[in-house]
Enzyme design. Sequence first.
Site, PDB file in Angstrom:
ATOM      1  N   HIS A 259      15.582  13.941 -38.283  1.00  0.00           N
ATOM      2  CA  HIS A 259      16.971  13.381 -37.681  1.00  0.00           C
ATOM      3  C   HIS A 259      16.234  12.391 -36.316  1.00  0.00           C
ATOM      4  O   HIS A 259      15.412  12.372 -35.722  1.00  0.00           O
ATOM      5  CB  HIS A 259      17.683  14.385 -36.960  1.00  0.00           C
ATOM      6  CG  HIS A 259      19.058  13.962 -36.584  1.00  0.00           C
ATOM      7  ND1 HIS A 259      19.392  13.237 -35.912  1.00  0.00           N
ATOM      8  CD2 HIS A 259      20.148  14.076 -37.739  1.00  0.00           C
ATOM      9  CE1 HIS A 259      20.679  12.877 -35.779  1.00  0.00           C
ATOM     10  NE2 HIS A 259      21.257  13.109 -36.884  1.00  0.00           N
ATOM     11  N   ASP A 310      22.661  18.274 -43.386  1.00  0.00           N
ATOM     12  CA  ASP A 310      22.599  18.266 -44.914  1.00  0.00           C
ATOM     13  C   ASP A 310      21.879  19.470 -45.493  1.00  0.00           C
ATOM     14  O   ASP A 310      22.246  19.800 -46.725  1.00  0.00           O
ATOM     15  CB  ASP A 310      22.252  16.967 -45.339  1.00  0.00           C
ATOM     16  CG  ASP A 310      23.148  15.872 -45.120  1.00  0.00           C
ATOM     17  OD1 ASP A 310      24.177  16.148 -45.206  1.00  0.00           O
ATOM     18  OD2 ASP A 310      22.626  15.009 -44.919  1.00  0.00           O
TER      19      ASP A 310
HETATM   20  N1  ACO Z   1      10.295  14.723 -44.997  1.00  0.00           N
HETATM   21  C1  ACO Z   1       9.051  14.102 -44.695  1.00  0.00           C
HETATM   22  N2  ACO Z   1       8.653  13.347 -43.690  1.00  0.00           N
HETATM   23  C2  ACO Z   1       9.840  13.000 -42.933  1.00  0.00           C
HETATM   24  C3  ACO Z   1      11.084  13.179 -43.093  1.00  0.00           C
HETATM   25  C4  ACO Z   1      11.383  14.350 -44.230  1.00  0.00           C
HETATM   26  N3  ACO Z   1      12.548  14.341 -44.424  1.00  0.00           N
HETATM   27  N4  ACO Z   1      12.000  12.627 -42.149  1.00  0.00           N
HETATM   28  C5  ACO Z   1      10.951  11.959 -41.447  1.00  0.00           C
HETATM   29  N5  ACO Z   1       9.554  12.011 -42.066  1.00  0.00           N
HETATM   30  C6  ACO Z   1       8.381  11.301 -41.482  1.00  0.00           C
HETATM   31  C7  ACO Z   1       8.506  10.114 -41.942  1.00  0.00           C
HETATM   32  O1  ACO Z   1       7.619   9.856 -43.121  1.00  0.00           O
HETATM   33  C8  ACO Z   1       7.662   9.263 -40.795  1.00  0.00           C
HETATM   34  O2  ACO Z   1       6.247   9.527 -40.994  1.00  0.00           O
HETATM   35  P1  ACO Z   1       5.177   8.475 -40.656  1.00  0.00           P
HETATM   36  O3  ACO Z   1       5.442   8.161 -39.108  1.00  0.00           O
HETATM   37  O4  ACO Z   1       3.942   9.210 -40.730  1.00  0.00           O
HETATM   38  O5  ACO Z   1       5.152   7.250 -41.279  1.00  0.00           O
HETATM   39  C9  ACO Z   1       8.220   9.827 -39.664  1.00  0.00           C
HETATM   40  O6  ACO Z   1       8.540  11.433 -39.955  1.00  0.00           O
HETATM   41  C10 ACO Z   1       9.415   9.234 -39.067  1.00  0.00           C
HETATM   42  O7  ACO Z   1      10.351   8.918 -40.039  1.00  0.00           O
HETATM   43  P2  ACO Z   1      11.450   7.862 -40.242  1.00  0.00           P
HETATM   44  O8  ACO Z   1      12.057   7.859 -41.364  1.00  0.00           O
HETATM   45  O9  ACO Z   1      10.721   6.639 -39.658  1.00  0.00           O
HETATM   46  O10 ACO Z   1      12.549   8.612 -39.117  1.00  0.00           O
HETATM   47  P3  ACO Z   1      13.840   7.982 -39.000  1.00  0.00           P
HETATM   48  O11 ACO Z   1      14.397   8.266 -37.604  1.00  0.00           O
HETATM   49  O12 ACO Z   1      13.904   6.665 -39.244  1.00  0.00           O
HETATM   50  O13 ACO Z   1      14.786   8.816 -39.907  1.00  0.00           O
HETATM   51  C11 ACO Z   1      15.885  10.235 -41.301  1.00  0.00           C
HETATM   52  C12 ACO Z   1      15.669   9.611 -39.745  1.00  0.00           C
HETATM   53  C13 ACO Z   1      16.458   9.178 -42.059  1.00  0.00           C
HETATM   54  C14 ACO Z   1      17.029  11.124 -41.151  1.00  0.00           C
HETATM   55  C15 ACO Z   1      14.462  10.934 -42.078  1.00  0.00           C
HETATM   56  O14 ACO Z   1      13.961  11.949 -40.991  1.00  0.00           O
HETATM   57  C16 ACO Z   1      14.862  11.203 -43.481  1.00  0.00           C
HETATM   58  O15 ACO Z   1      14.503  10.346 -44.351  1.00  0.00           O
HETATM   59  N6  ACO Z   1      15.053  12.474 -43.525  1.00  0.00           N
HETATM   60  C17 ACO Z   1      15.470  13.004 -44.894  1.00  0.00           C
HETATM   61  C18 ACO Z   1      16.901  12.456 -45.531  1.00  0.00           C
HETATM   62  C19 ACO Z   1      17.933  13.292 -44.920  1.00  0.00           C
HETATM   63  O16 ACO Z   1      17.526  14.572 -44.811  1.00  0.00           O
HETATM   64  N7  ACO Z   1      18.929  12.388 -44.324  1.00  0.00           N
HETATM   65  C20 ACO Z   1      19.993  13.100 -43.731  1.00  0.00           C
HETATM   66  C21 ACO Z   1      20.013  12.770 -42.031  1.00  0.00           C
HETATM   67  S1  ACO Z   1      21.324  13.592 -41.471  1.00  0.00           S
HETATM   68  C22 ACO Z   1      22.789  12.790 -41.737  1.00  0.00           C
HETATM   69  O17 ACO Z   1      22.574  11.469 -42.000  1.00  0.00           O
HETATM   70  C23 ACO Z   1      23.746  13.351 -42.072  1.00  0.00           C
END
Ligand code: ACO
Length: 373
Positions: A259, A310
Amino acid sequence: MADKPTKGLADVVAASTALSDIDGVAGRLFYRGYDIHDLAGRATFEETAHLLQHGVLPDRRQLAAYGAELAAGRRLGPLVEANIAEIAGSQEPMEALRTLVSLSSADDPDKDSNAPDASRRKAARLTARQPLLVARYHAARTGASVPEPDPELSVAANFLMQITGRTPEQREIEIFDTCLVLHADHTMNASTFAARVCAATLSDMHSAIVAAIGTLKGPLHGGANEQVMRTLEAIDPNGVARAVREKLAAGQKIMGFGHRVYKTEDPRATHLRRMSRELGEASGDDTYFRMSREMEEVVLAEKGLYPNVDFYAATVYHYLGIPTDLFTPVFSVSRMAGWTAHVIEQHADNRLIRPDSEYVGEHDQKWVPIDER
Ligand code: ACO
């Protein structure tokens, strides 16, 4: 020259709001100052929507009036009625909702007014109509008949009855109602921000909600709950840890984890995990719940990431008998309360939202006539 942008606007304060607040370090969420742990399981969705849209938890008289407003709003307009079958046959659920909400403005008597009273009436109509749109869409594509909404029943009870075609048990209604409360608002999430950007041009509420629905659809936002279920269905129950590790090693994201704001457990996930466990055990087959727990342990150990709203919502909806491709539409049923409240709040103290950008393209290009390129 503009400052360097913060990618994804992380940590940028984009608006003031009195609607909800998150403490991402402590893992706390508040709606208008009320802790989500106090609301979940106590306040109904109707009370929560009233809190967001009208600013106060309703007393009995206010709740009865709001409930009557919602009951009156549970009908589809002629343009929607005329098109829903064709849309259901040709569009995926979130595409269809985007279209159907857009069509819904046609018969809204307040569609051209952004005055506070008109906006609150529209907010109630949109909140009332959204579950009906989902149910009628589902009925149209399956050819099933859908029971008429019962004005004496809550949003949660009507929706479960219409989607499953059976009378839901009281505990199922309570759990689904709590799900709606937990998803109702969440500060400057992507879909709410999209709604506010649209509203800030002084565009109308329906347009802002269409923008929000299109934004919620994406798998990084509301679309994640459906993807969680698809992942669980695709994994061998005896090979959960291996499957998760393989996905992570391949650089894939595990849907339902991570998140932008929470650095610890999402407080909504705490309730959803408990409800998923309860429903799984009651169903006599809690395989998906147990798989979820294992996924949670592996993702935390490997990546230090916690489940977001989620993750356990997926299995809760599954156990309630909601079709997987309607999970994100269900999210929109609940978030409608927050989106509409944010549109009202934006209009109450508006300024166009128009950030700057950092230019990273070429400079001083020389004009070349088309035949010389
Ligand atoms: N699985 C694996 N790795 C992850 C995940 C995940 N679910 N989420 C983040 N990471 C990792 C990324 O790969 C990244 O790693 P890196 O720095 O080595 O490249 C690091 O953690 C940061 O991730 P970002 O995507 O840059 O974080 P951001 O704050 O932009 O994204 C988000 C947040 C979109 C929720 C992200 O965690 C994600 O994509 N999760 C999966 C999708 C999801 O569950 N979305 C629902 C969110 S809640 C909602 O909207 C209702």
